[in-house]
Design a protein around this motif. Structure first.
Motif, mmCIF file in Angstrom:
data_model
loop_
_atom_site.group_PDB
_atom_site.id
_atom_site.type_symbol
_atom_site.label_atom_id
_atom_site.label_comp_id
_atom_site.label_asym_id
_atom_site.label_seq_id
_atom_site.Cartn_x
_atom_site.Cartn_y
_atom_site.Cartn_z
ATOM 1 N N ASN A 88 0.852 -1.121 -0.047
ATOM 2 C CA ASN A 88 -0.008 0.221 0.534
ATOM 3 C C ASN A 88 0.859 1.578 0.206
ATOM 4 O O ASN A 88 0.132 2.389 -0.141
ATOM 5 N N SER A 89 2.274 1.262 0.363
ATOM 6 C CA SER A 89 2.494 2.338 0.659
ATOM 7 C C SER A 89 3.510 3.235 -0.356
ATOM 8 O O SER A 89 4.019 3.792 -1.278
ATOM 9 N N TYR A 90 2.766 2.068 -1.678
ATOM 10 C CA TYR A 90 3.828 2.649 -3.787
ATOM 11 C C TYR A 90 2.309 3.452 -3.770
ATOM 12 O O TYR A 90 2.774 3.253 -4.653
ATOM 13 N N LYS A 91 1.605 2.872 -3.890
ATOM 14 C CA LYS A 91 0.479 2.910 -3.646
ATOM 15 C C LYS A 91 -0.281 4.216 -3.980
ATOM 16 O O LYS A 91 -0.146 5.483 -3.115
ATOM 17 N N VAL A 92 -0.966 5.503 -5.663
ATOM 18 C CA VAL A 92 -1.606 6.444 -5.550
ATOM 19 C C VAL A 92 -2.680 6.410 -5.984
ATOM 20 O O VAL A 92 -2.822 5.381 -6.385
ATOM 21 N N ASP A 93 -3.441 7.422 -5.664
ATOM 22 C CA ASP A 93 -5.058 7.761 -5.956
ATOM 23 C C ASP A 93 -4.347 8.782 -6.977
ATOM 24 O O ASP A 93 -3.413 9.558 -7.431
ATOM 25 N N TYR A 94 -5.211 7.815 -8.495
ATOM 26 C CA TYR A 94 -5.331 8.842 -9.572
ATOM 27 C C TYR A 94 -5.391 10.473 -10.149
ATOM 28 O O TYR A 94 -4.483 11.283 -10.773
ATOM 29 N N LYS A 95 -6.198 10.743 -8.958
ATOM 30 C CA LYS A 95 -6.765 12.336 -9.054
ATOM 31 C C LYS A 95 -6.040 12.591 -8.805
ATOM 32 O O LYS A 95 -5.493 13.957 -9.323
ATOM 33 N N ARG A 104 -11.234 -1.785 -14.684
ATOM 34 C CA ARG A 104 -11.346 -2.385 -13.068
ATOM 35 C C ARG A 104 -10.136 -3.110 -13.330
ATOM 36 O O ARG A 104 -9.457 -3.017 -14.180
ATOM 37 N N ASN A 105 -10.327 -3.561 -12.490
ATOM 38 C CA ASN A 105 -9.258 -4.092 -11.644
ATOM 39 C C ASN A 105 -7.440 -3.741 -11.844
ATOM 40 O O ASN A 105 -6.607 -4.261 -12.242
ATOM 41 N N GLN A 106 -6.819 -2.151 -12.217
ATOM 42 C CA GLN A 106 -5.816 -1.690 -12.330
ATOM 43 C C GLN A 106 -5.562 -1.243 -10.776
ATOM 44 O O GLN A 106 -6.908 -0.441 -10.262
ATOM 45 N N GLN A 107 -4.310 -0.055 -10.724
ATOM 46 C CA GLN A 107 -4.390 0.247 -9.389
ATOM 47 C C GLN A 107 -2.202 0.863 -10.365
ATOM 48 O O GLN A 107 -1.791 0.437 -10.792
ATOM 49 N N TRP A 108 -2.456 2.727 -10.142
ATOM 50 C CA TRP A 108 -1.437 3.250 -10.045
ATOM 51 C C TRP A 108 -0.372 2.684 -8.787
ATOM 52 O O TRP A 108 -0.532 2.833 -8.101
ATOM 53 N N TYR A 109 0.737 3.277 -9.333
ATOM 54 C CA TYR A 109 1.868 2.705 -7.977
ATOM 55 C C TYR A 109 3.405 4.011 -8.381
ATOM 56 O O TYR A 109 3.478 3.682 -9.656
ATOM 57 N N LYS A 110 3.651 4.165 -8.149
ATOM 58 C CA LYS A 110 4.922 5.525 -7.661
ATOM 59 C C LYS A 110 6.053 4.846 -7.524
ATOM 60 O O LYS A 110 6.330 4.417 -5.772
ATOM 61 N N ILE A 111 6.867 4.410 -8.465
ATOM 62 C CA ILE A 111 8.055 3.612 -7.625
ATOM 63 C C ILE A 111 9.157 4.870 -8.236
ATOM 64 O O ILE A 111 8.754 4.962 -9.516
#
Length: 131
Positions: A88-95, A104-111
């Motif tokens: 969860n620490s790498y997940k970001v909100d797209y907005k 659906r079933n996709q997630q943005w990550y910041k690395i």
């Protein structure tokens, strides 16, 4: 039936008595320590020796190499997102990051200043946005 219960009770009490009687107080001399009078006054023990320092230094160097290697990682679409980055620490909100809305079933990550869109089912990298 009464005989079996009596035998079990006697066996358990004998076993517990044997364990209690064998556990007695120990002193440093019982363990084979040979302390001098000067050591007895020094309560703070130093358990680390020179070898432990070398091990700690090697571990630190190995971790630094690993961090540098991860920072230089080049992401490519179609690759599987490593397990380490799926937290969860790498997940970001797209907005908040001005990114396209994920399906659906996709997630943005910041690395490492890269935004990576990952399929949540297969963990495949779908898209990469560098900022």
């Amino acid at each position: 039936m009464k005989k079996i219960l009596a035998i079990i009770a006697i066996s358990l009490s004998t076993l517990l008595t044997a364990q209690i009687s064998s556990a007695g107080p120990h002193s440093d001399n019982d363990r084979g320590y040979d302390r001098s009078d000067n050591d007895r006054g020094n309560r703070g023990r130093n358990f680390r020796d020179n070898n432990d320092d070398n091990i700690q230094e090697k571990r630190r160097e190995r971790e630094e190499r690993g961090v540098k290697r991860l920072q230089q990682h080049k992401w490519q679409t179609g690759y599987v997102m490593p397990q380490h980055y799926r937290g969860n620490s790498y997940k970001v909100d797209y907005k908040e990051s001005d990114l396209p809305k994920p399906s659906r079933n996709q997630q943005w990550y910041k690395i490492n200043n890269d935004y990576i869109l990952v399929d949540s089912d297969s963990n495949n990298i779908i898209s990469i946005h560098s900022m």
